[in-house]
Design a protein around this motif. Sequence first.
Motif, PDB file in Angstrom:
ATOM      1  N   GLY A   1       0.846  -1.196   0.000  1.00  0.00           N
ATOM      2  CA  GLY A   1       0.000   0.000   0.000  1.00  0.00           C
ATOM      3  C   GLY A   1       0.870   1.230   0.000  1.00  0.00           C
ATOM      4  N   PHE A   2       0.254   2.378   0.153  1.00  0.00           N
ATOM      5  CA  PHE A   2       0.986   3.641   0.180  1.00  0.00           C
ATOM      6  C   PHE A   2       0.543   4.424   1.395  1.00  0.00           C
ATOM      7  CE2 PHE A   2       1.723   8.083  -0.822  1.00  0.00           C
ATOM      8  CZ  PHE A   2       3.020   8.061  -1.306  1.00  0.00           C
ATOM      9  N   ASP A   3       1.481   4.725   2.279  1.00  0.00           N
ATOM     10  CA  ASP A   3       1.156   5.481   3.490  1.00  0.00           C
ATOM     11  C   ASP A   3       2.027   6.723   3.636  1.00  0.00           C
ATOM     12  OD1 ASP A   3       3.593   4.443   4.181  1.00  0.00           O
ATOM     13  OD2 ASP A   3       2.873   3.241   5.872  1.00  0.00           O
ATOM     14  N   GLY A   4       2.669   7.122   2.514  1.00  0.00           N
ATOM     15  CA  GLY A   4       3.507   8.311   2.556  1.00  0.00           C
ATOM     16  C   GLY A   4       4.828   8.128   3.265  1.00  0.00           C
ATOM     17  N   GLY A   5       5.200   6.881   3.553  1.00  0.00           N
ATOM     18  CA  GLY A   5       6.479   6.616   4.196  1.00  0.00           C
ATOM     19  C   GLY A   5       6.401   6.385   5.689  1.00  0.00           C
ATOM     20  N   TYR A   6       5.164   6.362   6.254  1.00  0.00           N
ATOM     21  CA  TYR A   6       5.029   6.199   7.702  1.00  0.00           C
ATOM     22  C   TYR A   6       5.588   4.859   8.168  1.00  0.00           C
ATOM     23  CZ  TYR A   6       2.793   5.547  12.259  1.00  0.00           C
ATOM     24  OH  TYR A   6       2.553   5.290  13.579  1.00  0.00           O
ATOM     25  N   ALA A   7       5.196   3.773   7.487  1.00  0.00           N
ATOM     26  CA  ALA A   7       5.662   2.446   7.889  1.00  0.00           C
ATOM     27  C   ALA A   7       7.175   2.326   7.713  1.00  0.00           C
ATOM     28  CB  ALA A   7       4.943   1.372   7.082  1.00  0.00           C
ATOM     29  N   PHE A   8       7.692   2.906   6.644  1.00  0.00           N
ATOM     30  CA  PHE A   8       9.131   2.848   6.415  1.00  0.00           C
ATOM     31  C   PHE A   8       9.875   3.614   7.504  1.00  0.00           C
ATOM     32  CE2 PHE A   8      12.886   4.405   3.768  1.00  0.00           C
ATOM     33  CZ  PHE A   8      13.599   3.233   3.955  1.00  0.00           C
ATOM     34  N   ALA A   9       9.345   4.772   7.892  1.00  0.00           N
ATOM     35  CA  ALA A   9       9.980   5.561   8.954  1.00  0.00           C
ATOM     36  C   ALA A   9       9.987   4.783  10.266  1.00  0.00           C
ATOM     37  CB  ALA A   9       9.244   6.888   9.123  1.00  0.00           C
ATOM     38  N   ARG A  10       8.888   4.099  10.560  1.00  0.00           N
ATOM     39  CA  ARG A  10       8.849   3.288  11.785  1.00  0.00           C
ATOM     40  C   ARG A  10       9.865   2.158  11.718  1.00  0.00           C
ATOM     41  NH1 ARG A  10       3.118   1.258  13.652  1.00  0.00           N
ATOM     42  NH2 ARG A  10       4.517   0.466  15.253  1.00  0.00           N
ATOM     43  N   PHE A  11       9.988   1.553  10.527  1.00  0.00           N
ATOM     44  CA  PHE A  11      10.962   0.476  10.369  1.00  0.00           C
ATOM     45  C   PHE A  11      12.379   0.986  10.599  1.00  0.00           C
ATOM     46  CE2 PHE A  11      13.973  -1.628   7.475  1.00  0.00           C
ATOM     47  CZ  PHE A  11      13.922  -2.927   7.963  1.00  0.00           C
ATOM     48  N   VAL A  12      12.694   2.137  10.019  1.00  0.00           N
ATOM     49  CA  VAL A  12      14.029   2.705  10.188  1.00  0.00           C
ATOM     50  C   VAL A  12      14.281   3.060  11.645  1.00  0.00           C
ATOM     51  CG1 VAL A  12      15.520   4.649   9.589  1.00  0.00           C
ATOM     52  CG2 VAL A  12      14.127   3.560   7.815  1.00  0.00           C
TER      53      VAL A  12
END
Length: 392
Positions: A270-281
Amino acid sequence: MTDLETRVAPPRPALLRRAAPALLGYAAVRALGLAALVVWSAARGKDAYTLLTARWDSLWYARVAELGYGYEVRLPNGDVHSDLAFFPLLPWLERLLHTVTPLSYADAGFAVSLVASLTAAAGVFAVADHVYGPLYGGRVGACAVLLWAVLPVGVVQSMAYSESLFTALAAWSLYAVLTGRWVSAGVLAALAGLTRPVGAAVVAAVWVAGAVGFVRERSLRHTPRAPARHRALGMLLAPLGAAGYVLWVGRRTGGGPFGYLDVQAGWRNGFDGGYAFARFVAGEFTSFPSVLAGIGLVTGVVLLIWWYLTGIRQRQPVELLVYTGVVLALALGASSYFGSKPRLLLPAFPVLLPLACALARLRTSRSVSLTAGLAVVSALYGAFWLNGSGPP
């Protein structure tokens, strides 16, 4: 240099002659990467060709090529992995090659990627040479090709995946826009839209460049460089590939225009504007040695943004800025498996152009040495990566 300025393109044979040294260098880098993969895989008791053609997404593409759409896997947690998530152009080409040659579907996928990767490299050269050639000469085109080749996950360019095919179509579509070949740009954009969801980036580039061109010519009373009907036709053709497949999936699944999004949701994409990626980082900074991976991820994202902003400051043509911006946004803003992000960024080759300019300004001996060193690192990392987690 001025954005939106379209120069006359050189004859294609002349362009290919200038690109020949870069393409030979590209082939050498890819050969080095494949050799490293063969040696590394043999040491681990694995088959390098299987890693390239018959694992991860390659299996899904080959299955679609052989049996058509309709296969899905239901996981214990309720997720549904459907082959409808995979766009059809690569499977179509695999089926075509399998039909007219003795190649298996996996072999056909590998052959398509080999040809497509060289075609993509030529497209990268054409774009870089057209935009920066007047300032830096032919060296910048060669440097851009080699930088694209030595990316850490460059081995994906040789896999039976769709990244090379998509990049080839995207690069030549952008070149067609830059040189005023609007119908060709629209056709290539439509084909890119049949290859990967990020085909939307090519469509956006064609549309924005076309619209800005119309406005510029009207407001400044410039003489049109291409007949208006050609530009309008190119803009009309551009979205047909992606729109056609998405609407077909919606009809097949009963989900309407958003049916393809439901298919992707089954893969937890999906697309969440990078929220999940930021949490992962952020999670990578909670322990050692994962903090090193976190630092590497943050550094990589900062560099991508910096190079993109540098392209803006250098006044790259609007079509390149739009294309690169959409590719970066979709890759970094997706909530999908984070290990896929490096290969999802492969098509964003214009972000490398400021770096290619810097490399082109060095003495030849220094640029060759630096590129050769990066090629060795890329080859070793690619071999390690595919024998480990690899691209999902």
